[in-house]
Design a protein around this motif. Structure first.
Motif, PDB file in Angstrom:
ATOM      1  N   TYR A 100     -35.671 -33.522  -5.856  1.00 28.59           N
ATOM      2  CA  TYR A 100     -35.462 -32.655  -7.010  1.00 28.59           C
ATOM      3  C   TYR A 100     -35.855 -31.222  -6.660  1.00 28.59           C
ATOM      4  CZ  TYR A 100     -35.534 -37.175  -9.410  1.00 28.59           C
ATOM      5  OH  TYR A 100     -35.282 -38.463  -9.783  1.00 28.59           O
ATOM      6  N   LEU A 101     -35.435 -30.307  -7.529  1.00 28.58           N
ATOM      7  CA  LEU A 101     -35.872 -28.920  -7.454  1.00 28.58           C
ATOM      8  C   LEU A 101     -36.238 -28.450  -8.858  1.00 28.58           C
ATOM      9  CD1 LEU A 101     -33.012 -29.058  -5.489  1.00 28.58           C
ATOM     10  CD2 LEU A 101     -33.996 -26.863  -4.831  1.00 28.58           C
ATOM     11  N   VAL A 102     -37.202 -27.550  -8.914  1.00 32.44           N
ATOM     12  CA  VAL A 102     -37.478 -26.827 -10.140  1.00 32.44           C
ATOM     13  C   VAL A 102     -37.107 -25.372  -9.895  1.00 32.44           C
ATOM     14  CG1 VAL A 102     -39.889 -26.294  -9.544  1.00 32.44           C
ATOM     15  CG2 VAL A 102     -39.185 -26.378 -11.947  1.00 32.44           C
ATOM     16  N   HIS A 103     -36.600 -24.709 -10.913  1.00 34.13           N
ATOM     17  CA  HIS A 103     -36.337 -23.278 -10.803  1.00 34.13           C
ATOM     18  C   HIS A 103     -36.571 -22.640 -12.160  1.00 34.13           C
ATOM     19  CE1 HIS A 103     -32.430 -24.270 -12.643  1.00 34.13           C
ATOM     20  NE2 HIS A 103     -32.282 -22.981 -12.896  1.00 34.13           N
ATOM     21  N   LEU A 104     -36.749 -21.343 -12.176  1.00 30.11           N
ATOM     22  CA  LEU A 104     -36.913 -20.610 -13.424  1.00 30.11           C
ATOM     23  C   LEU A 104     -35.553 -20.108 -13.895  1.00 30.11           C
ATOM     24  CD1 LEU A 104     -40.184 -18.559 -12.798  1.00 30.11           C
ATOM     25  CD2 LEU A 104     -39.895 -20.882 -13.680  1.00 30.11           C
ATOM     26  N   LYS A 105     -35.368 -20.168 -15.207  1.00 34.29           N
ATOM     27  CA  LYS A 105     -34.136 -19.679 -15.831  1.00 34.29           C
ATOM     28  C   LYS A 105     -34.539 -18.702 -16.922  1.00 34.29           C
ATOM     29  CE  LYS A 105     -29.689 -21.446 -17.472  1.00 34.29           C
ATOM     30  NZ  LYS A 105     -29.073 -21.495 -16.149  1.00 34.29           N
ATOM     31  N   SER A 106     -33.895 -17.527 -16.934  1.00 34.96           N
ATOM     32  CA  SER A 106     -34.258 -16.461 -17.872  1.00 34.96           C
ATOM     33  C   SER A 106     -33.044 -16.016 -18.675  1.00 34.96           C
ATOM     34  CB  SER A 106     -34.860 -15.275 -17.105  1.00 34.96           C
ATOM     35  OG  SER A 106     -36.035 -15.646 -16.429  1.00 34.96           O
ATOM     36  N   PRO A 107     -32.692 -16.777 -19.741  1.00 32.29           N
ATOM     37  CA  PRO A 107     -31.579 -16.366 -20.599  1.00 32.29           C
ATOM     38  C   PRO A 107     -31.997 -15.460 -21.749  1.00 32.29           C
ATOM     39  CG  PRO A 107     -32.309 -18.549 -21.216  1.00 32.29           C
ATOM     40  CD  PRO A 107     -33.207 -18.116 -20.083  1.00 32.29           C
ATOM     41  N   GLY A 108     -33.248 -15.009 -21.773  1.00 25.70           N
ATOM     42  CA  GLY A 108     -33.815 -14.248 -22.877  1.00 25.70           C
ATOM     43  C   GLY A 108     -35.266 -14.640 -23.080  1.00 25.70           C
ATOM     44  N   TYR A 109     -35.667 -15.678 -22.403  1.00 25.59           N
ATOM     45  CA  TYR A 109     -37.025 -16.183 -22.253  1.00 25.59           C
ATOM     46  C   TYR A 109     -37.034 -16.802 -20.863  1.00 25.59           C
ATOM     47  CZ  TYR A 109     -34.266 -20.216 -23.658  1.00 25.59           C
ATOM     48  OH  TYR A 109     -33.270 -21.159 -23.745  1.00 25.59           O
ATOM     49  N   THR A 110     -38.163 -17.311 -20.375  1.00 27.26           N
ATOM     50  CA  THR A 110     -38.175 -17.892 -19.029  1.00 27.26           C
ATOM     51  C   THR A 110     -38.774 -19.292 -19.075  1.00 27.26           C
ATOM     52  OG1 THR A 110     -38.352 -15.721 -17.978  1.00 27.26           O
ATOM     53  CG2 THR A 110     -38.948 -17.625 -16.654  1.00 27.26           C
ATOM     54  N   GLU A 111     -37.978 -20.280 -18.701  1.00 24.55           N
ATOM     55  CA  GLU A 111     -38.379 -21.682 -18.701  1.00 24.55           C
ATOM     56  C   GLU A 111     -38.239 -22.263 -17.306  1.00 24.55           C
ATOM     57  OE1 GLU A 111     -35.686 -24.180 -20.905  1.00 24.55           O
ATOM     58  OE2 GLU A 111     -33.915 -23.119 -20.166  1.00 24.55           O
ATOM     59  N   ALA A 112     -38.880 -23.408 -17.086  1.00 25.53           N
ATOM     60  CA  ALA A 112     -38.757 -24.142 -15.826  1.00 25.53           C
ATOM     61  C   ALA A 112     -37.756 -25.274 -16.019  1.00 25.53           C
ATOM     62  CB  ALA A 112     -40.109 -24.694 -15.390  1.00 25.53           C
ATOM     63  N   ARG A 113     -36.664 -25.269 -15.235  1.00 29.05           N
ATOM     64  CA  ARG A 113     -35.632 -26.297 -15.322  1.00 29.05           C
ATOM     65  C   ARG A 113     -35.715 -27.217 -14.112  1.00 29.05           C
ATOM     66  NH1 ARG A 113     -33.409 -26.501 -20.277  1.00 29.05           N
ATOM     67  NH2 ARG A 113     -31.707 -27.698 -19.334  1.00 29.05           N
TER      68      ARG A 113
END
Length: 591
Positions: free
Chosen positions: A553-566
């Motif tokens: 698996y991988l985790v990455h950060l996503k910032s569509p207007g906030y920042t979450e760990a996907r």
């Protein structure tokens, strides 16, 4: 790379004044049973504002707008409005199928209204925010659909100009759409009910998740996605929102149901600094939602979608500003879901790296975000003890990474106005500067075989950067990536592959704000430069990918207007938010 979040401020009372309750509008009742194609176009009629009726408010409104540069113009879009007696009932949608909304409607600002039922249209007038006189006409088209979990709202409106000017202080001259939702449908848009907004920004958009509140209306836990796109040939905007119908863990959004009502507000040529621009809406009332259109929400059977798997191993460390505006370091145990705070101080902490034995965290910290000379490398045990400052040189130092045996730390040090890769012992004794003069090397990390992977300008002209590997003494430098017109950042790797984020434009994000509204993709490539493939490819900023300890698996950060760990699979399948209820992350590592 480190990325900042941009939040802008507006006074909500201004919008209430713009939509004066002195206006007379008939109250509308929704049908007890909602048809997939709603016929009542009266609810989408045009509201023209009489400048004489509003003259007592003109100066007050101008004063409110002039405060905007210091207040939050949070890209607030209120999309969830629930009203009781008028909306709701039985019925079912004939548009949903076996695919989720996520599969049917990727959020990219491209809307296919032929795939939607119940499309509504209305002719509206933009009203000048200063004189309250009509400025120009627009034709609005919109529709909404739901599955068992999410709501999707699509819009299209005509506009002869695209206004999307930003700088690092915020929006200067923009077009926008705001969505308000009366979640419980009781006829009042009340505190805690949903708002969501999209602002045109450069060639992209800025989205924010909000709720109605007297003070800060930005949601503590962000959710949903939004994007808009301008089509110059057709002189129109298209916009999309998709978000959960269930309220968040903080109760800052309400549940969306067949009782909910919605109001859509358009802003044209809006300049926060001067308070000028135009405004149009489906309904002129912000608080009284009894005449707002009903949201066409239907019962949908449970649908299958991927989720976070059991049996995840290792330990995750990350930084977040959800409890401290300066940011603190936290641990997350994937096996148990437990989050533990590691640090509690006034230092601004970023670029965390967990040792391979999961006992220590290296990071860079500073007491002053704007003073580069105070950025130093620190080390702390995972229980918060043995706090140690490793560098103290009046130079910006950052991005530390542990050697495979945890006896050395590699980091980037900005010497002679360029970044150099430096190796030191775990007590802070410098061993070597691996970067020759004139090169710019950054974002170093150690590979399991003892080599160092990093980004560099050795094979390209700035602002473009490539991924490379070298021995831990700086010898045998080998280029890994070679795509022109892009900028590669933050590589990590295993024995065979590297994964990193790629800015899909030749821009320097630190000096060109438009880079933050370009797509950032997650890319995997063999260490010999072959077999490159895209794992995440959308319109948002996706960054800091890290392999899990098993490599599955991988985790990455996503910032569509906030920042979450996907979390995603090694093949790039998204599995969902990994760290629940925290959407203000700044950096992450997994060992």
């Amino acid at each position: 790379m480190w990325a900042g979040s941009f939040t802008f401020w507006i006074n909500p009372s201004l919008l209430r004044r713009l939509f004066s309750l002195h206006l007379n509008s008939p109250r509308l009742n929704c049908e007890d049973t909602l048809n997939p194609v709603v016929q009542n176009h009266d609810m989408l009629r045009r509201f023209s504002l009489d400048p004489q009726a509003h003259s007592p408010y003109t100066q007050a409104i101008r004063r409110e707008f002039l405060k905007l540069m210091n207040r939050i113009i949070a890209l607030f879009v209120t999309l969830l409005s629930v009203l009781g007696a008028g909306c709701g009932g039985g019925g079912s949608s004939d548009s949903w199928g076996p695919e989720t909304l996520e599969a049917r409607f990727p959020i990219d600002g491209e809307v296919d209204f032929s795939a939607l039922s119940g499309v509504e249209e209305a002719d509206l007038e933009f009203i000048d925010l200063v004189t309250f006189t009509p400025v120009k006409n627009t034709h609005l088209k919109w529709a909404a659909e739901n599955d068992d979990r999410d709501l999707y709202v699509a819009l299209e409106w005509t506009d002869d100009t695209a206004d999307n000017e930003y700088d690092f202080s915020g929006p200067l001259d923009v077009d926008a759409v705001l969505m308000l939702i009366d979640n419980d449908g009781d006829g009042t848009h009340a505190d805690g009910e949903d708002k969501r907004m999209l602002l045109a920004a450069a060639e992209g958009a800025q989205y924010i998740d909000l709720h109605k509140a007297a003070g800060n209306d930005t949601d503590s836990i962000g959710d949903g996605l939004g994007w808009l796109r301008y089509y110059p040939g057709a002189q129109k905007y298209q916009a999309e929102f998709r978000f959960p119908m269930q309220e968040d863990a903080q109760g800052e959004d309400g549940d969306v149901s067949a009782a909910s009502r919605v109001n859509l507000i358009l802003l044209d040529h809006f300049e926060p600094g001067s308070g000028t621009g135009g405004i149009a809406s489906l309904d002129p009332h912000l608080d009284d939602s009894s005449a707002w259109p009903c949201l066409p929400v239907y019962p949908v059977p449970p649908m299958e979608r991927p989720g976070i798997p059991d049996g995840l191993t290792g330990l995750i460390v990350f930084t977040s500003t959800h409890e401290d505006a300066n940011g603190e370091i936290y641990m997350f145990e994937p096996a148990t879901g437990i989050v533990t705070r590691v640090t509690d101080n006034t230092l601004i902490e970023e670029n965390v790296s967990l040792s391979h034995d999961r006992s220590m965290i290296a990071f860079h910290g500073t007491p002053d975000r704007l003073d580069g000379s105070q950025y130093e490398i620190y080390r702390v045990d995972v229980d918060g003890g043995n706090w140690t400052q490793l560098t103290s040189n009046g130079i910006l130092d950052g991005h530390p990474g542990w050697s495979p045996d945890d006896t050395r730390i590699v980091y980037a040090s900005f010497r002679d106005f360029k970044a150099s890769i430096v190796v030191m012992t775990v007590d802070g004794t410098e061993i070597a500067d691996l970067t020759p003069p004139s090169y710019d090397d950054n974002d170093p990390d150690w590979l399991p075989d003892g080599r160092i992977i990093f980004k560099t300008d050795r094979f390209s002209a700035l602002p473009e950067l490539r991924i490379a590997v070298m021995n831990d003494d700086g010898s045998d430098v080998r280029q890994v990536t070679s795509i022109d017109g892009v900028v590669d950042h933050d590589p990590v790797g295993d024995l065979e592959y590297a994964v990193f984020e790629r800015l899909m434009a030749s821009k320097d994000f630190s000096s060109d704000i438009t880079a933050l509204f370009e797509p950032w993709n997650i890319i995997e490539v063999r260490l010999d430069g072959t077999s490159e493939r895209v794992l995440v490819n959308d319109v948002f900023v996706n960054w800091l990918p890290v392999y899990d300890p098993t490599g599955r698996y991988l985790v990455h950060l996503k910032s569509p207007g906030y920042t979450e760990a996907r979390l995603m699979t090694r093949a790039g399948q998204d599995l969902g938010r990994l760290i629940p209820s925290i959407t203000k992350l700044g950096y992450i590592d997994w060992k």
